[in-house]
Design a protein around this motif. Structure first.
Motif, short mmCIF file in Angstrom:
data_model
loop_
_atom_site.label_atom_id
_atom_site.label_comp_id
_atom_site.label_asym_id
_atom_site.label_seq_id
_atom_site.Cartn_x
_atom_site.Cartn_y
_atom_site.Cartn_z
N ALA A 140 46.04 35.18 34.93
CA ALA A 140 46.50 34.13 35.84
C ALA A 140 47.84 33.64 35.35
N THR A 141 48.77 33.44 36.26
CA THR A 141 50.11 33.01 35.90
C THR A 141 50.48 31.77 36.71
N VAL A 142 51.21 30.89 36.06
CA VAL A 142 51.69 29.68 36.72
C VAL A 142 52.98 30.01 37.46
N GLU A 143 53.02 29.70 38.74
CA GLU A 143 54.19 29.91 39.56
C GLU A 143 54.65 28.58 40.11
N ALA A 144 55.78 28.57 40.74
CA ALA A 144 56.30 27.34 41.33
C ALA A 144 55.29 26.80 42.35
N GLY A 145 54.79 25.61 42.07
CA GLY A 145 53.88 24.97 43.02
C GLY A 145 52.47 25.50 43.01
N GLY A 146 52.08 26.30 42.00
CA GLY A 146 50.70 26.78 42.02
C GLY A 146 50.38 27.78 40.93
N VAL A 147 49.28 28.49 41.13
CA VAL A 147 48.77 29.47 40.17
C VAL A 147 48.39 30.73 40.93
N ARG A 148 48.68 31.88 40.35
CA ARG A 148 48.25 33.16 40.93
C ARG A 148 47.26 33.82 39.99
N ALA A 149 46.12 34.19 40.53
CA ALA A 149 45.06 34.86 39.76
C ALA A 149 45.04 36.34 40.09
N SER A 150 44.78 37.17 39.09
CA SER A 150 44.66 38.61 39.27
C SER A 150 43.28 39.05 38.82
N PHE A 151 42.64 39.94 39.60
CA PHE A 151 41.27 40.36 39.34
C PHE A 151 41.20 41.84 38.99
N ALA A 152 40.09 42.22 38.37
CA ALA A 152 39.93 43.59 37.87
C ALA A 152 39.97 44.63 38.99
N ASP A 153 39.62 44.24 40.22
CA ASP A 153 39.63 45.20 41.32
C ASP A 153 41.02 45.37 41.94
N GLY A 154 42.04 44.76 41.33
CA GLY A 154 43.40 44.89 41.82
C GLY A 154 43.82 43.82 42.81
N SER A 155 42.90 42.98 43.22
CA SER A 155 43.21 41.93 44.19
C SER A 155 43.78 40.71 43.47
N GLY A 156 44.28 39.77 44.26
CA GLY A 156 44.83 38.55 43.71
C GLY A 156 44.57 37.38 44.65
N ALA A 157 44.86 36.19 44.16
CA ALA A 157 44.69 34.99 44.96
C ALA A 157 45.64 33.92 44.44
N ARG A 158 46.05 33.02 45.33
CA ARG A 158 46.95 31.95 44.93
C ARG A 158 46.37 30.60 45.34
N GLY A 159 46.48 29.61 44.46
CA GLY A 159 46.02 28.27 44.76
C GLY A 159 46.91 27.24 44.11
N ASP A 160 46.61 25.97 44.36
CA ASP A 160 47.41 24.90 43.77
C ASP A 160 47.10 24.70 42.30
N PHE A 161 45.86 24.95 41.91
CA PHE A 161 45.49 24.91 40.50
C PHE A 161 44.24 25.76 40.30
N LEU A 162 43.91 26.03 39.04
CA LEU A 162 42.80 26.92 38.72
C LEU A 162 41.85 26.21 37.75
N VAL A 163 40.54 26.31 38.04
CA VAL A 163 39.51 25.76 37.17
C VAL A 163 38.80 26.92 36.47
N GLY A 164 38.84 26.93 35.15
CA GLY A 164 38.14 27.94 34.38
C GLY A 164 36.73 27.48 34.08
N ALA A 165 35.79 27.94 34.89
CA ALA A 165 34.37 27.64 34.68
C ALA A 165 33.66 28.94 34.35
N ASP A 166 34.31 29.75 33.52
CA ASP A 166 33.87 31.12 33.27
C ASP A 166 33.15 31.29 31.94
N GLY A 167 32.52 30.22 31.47
CA GLY A 167 31.52 30.36 30.42
C GLY A 167 32.02 30.55 29.00
N LEU A 168 31.07 30.91 28.15
CA LEU A 168 31.32 31.06 26.72
C LEU A 168 32.52 31.93 26.39
N HIS A 169 32.59 33.08 27.03
CA HIS A 169 33.64 34.06 26.73
C HIS A 169 34.78 33.93 27.74
#
Length: 345
Positions: free
Chosen positions: A124-153
């Motif tokens: 995930a990278t911080v861009e102007a005005g938001g955050v872009r997430a990249s996933f293992a399947d090659g897809s991506g998504a953009r939002g205003d902010f990102l919440v990491g609720a992805d557990g222990l690891h």
């Protein structure tokens, strides 16, 4: 409308999506697993603080309807003799982790939250005005902010701080099982905790005719996968010299057994970077001894949403959220570690 990317569809992630929706913030949940989660076979108790958080976001009724009350605890010695009785006041609610996932995910979807499954975050990278997430399947998504609720690891924890400490092994395995036929007869709203000669055991008997149990075994970190039969053998071996009910309950259990290593995270130096923020186990994982993991995650969700609603600027909101949640969660993690140590044999 502000949009959040929520990484993780477990308790923290789905509760955060629901809480954000109540303050007018939309979100999409990105869940790595096609369904459920790696620890969905366990059961847990949502304590009164967790239930209060659920009530605040009007999700308490759904959890109550899917659970049964936990009103008291009996402490027993290795022979089954009563040491002490304690009340749980206000009472908690006991249910399987998979059921809590299902209930919270259902509530999130009902309120218009989209859950994308099979989307494992890799960057995930911080861009102007938001955050872009990249996933293992090659897809991506953009939002205003990102919440990491992805557990222990957590991947997000390391994206926020590459030097963040990882999970700490507690020196125990935790095993959960479900024995058919009501091997012991107790009130369905009571827990029984057994201080065995070599391990710790707990059980409860909901009104469905099953005995739900768990065991905490002193052990080094696992290096290989263990199946139900292997876990059954290890638990039986730990209680073979005790005359209490543990061995009988475990022996009557079929393949409804799951187990794994127990970890905690005593402290995480950085909870956010102004655009990405942690919630639940990604920020503060506790061993199961204090029965507060789910409740802390639920409190995180409600507090984060409340801070975002009150402090429009992301960094100020995240600072406020961390200042409210860091101290109580770190205290709970430390207390749970102490309980784990006392119960180790």
């Amino acid at each position: 409308m502000t949009t959040a990317l929520i990484v993780g569809g477990g308790i923290a992630g789905t509760a955060t999506a629901i809480a954000l929706r109540t303050v007018g913030i939309g979100s999409v949940i990105y869940e790595a697993y096609p369904s459920g989660g790696e620890d969905a076979g366990a059961f847990l108790t949502v304590m009164h603080n967790g239930m209060a958080a659920l009530q605040e976001i009007e999700a308490g009724r759904a959890v109550i309807d899917a659970s049964y009350p936990a009103r008291g605890v009996s402490l027993l010695d290795a022979g089954g003799g009563l040491l002490e009785q304690r009340s749980i006041d206000p009472p908690g609610r006991t249910l399987t982790r998979a059921t809590l996932y299902r209930v919270l995910q259902g509530e999130a979807v009902r309120r218009g939250v989209r859950i994308d499954r099979g989307r494992r975050l890799v960057n995930a990278t911080v861009e102007a005005g938001g955050v872009r997430a990249s996933f293992a399947d090659g897809s991506g998504a953009r939002g205003d902010f990102l919440v990491g609720a992805d557990g222990l690891h957590s991947v997000v924890r390391r994206l926020i701080d590459p030097d963040a400490p990882g999970p700490r092994h507690t020196g125990q395995h935790v095993v959960y099982g479900y024995a058919a036929g009501g091997r012991v007869h107790t009130a369905p709203d009571a827990y029984h905790m057994v201080f065995g000669s070599r391990a710790f055991f707990g059980y409860t008997t909901p009104s469905d005719g099953w005995t739900w149990w768990f065991a905490r075994l002193a052990a080094a970190e696992s290096t290989q996968r263990i199946g139900p039969g292997g876990w059954r053998h290890r638990v039986l071996d730990a209680f073979r010299d005790d005359s209490g009910p543990a061995a009988e309950i475990v022996a009557a259990t079929g393949d409804d057994i799951v187990g794994g290593d127990s970890y905690d995270i005593p402290t995480t130096p950085k909870w956010h970077n102004g655009s990405m923020v942690l919630a639940g186990d990604a920020a503060h994982a506790a061993s199961p001894a204090a029965a507060q993991g789910a409740s802390m995650a639920l409190e995180d969700a409600v507090t984060l949403a409340r801070c975002l609603a009150a402090r429009g600027d992301l960094r100020n909101a995240f600072d406020g959220y961390e200042s409210l949640r860091r101290e109580p969660t770190e205290e709970t993690v430390a207390a749970s570690a102490q309980l784990t140590s006392r119960g180790r044999r």
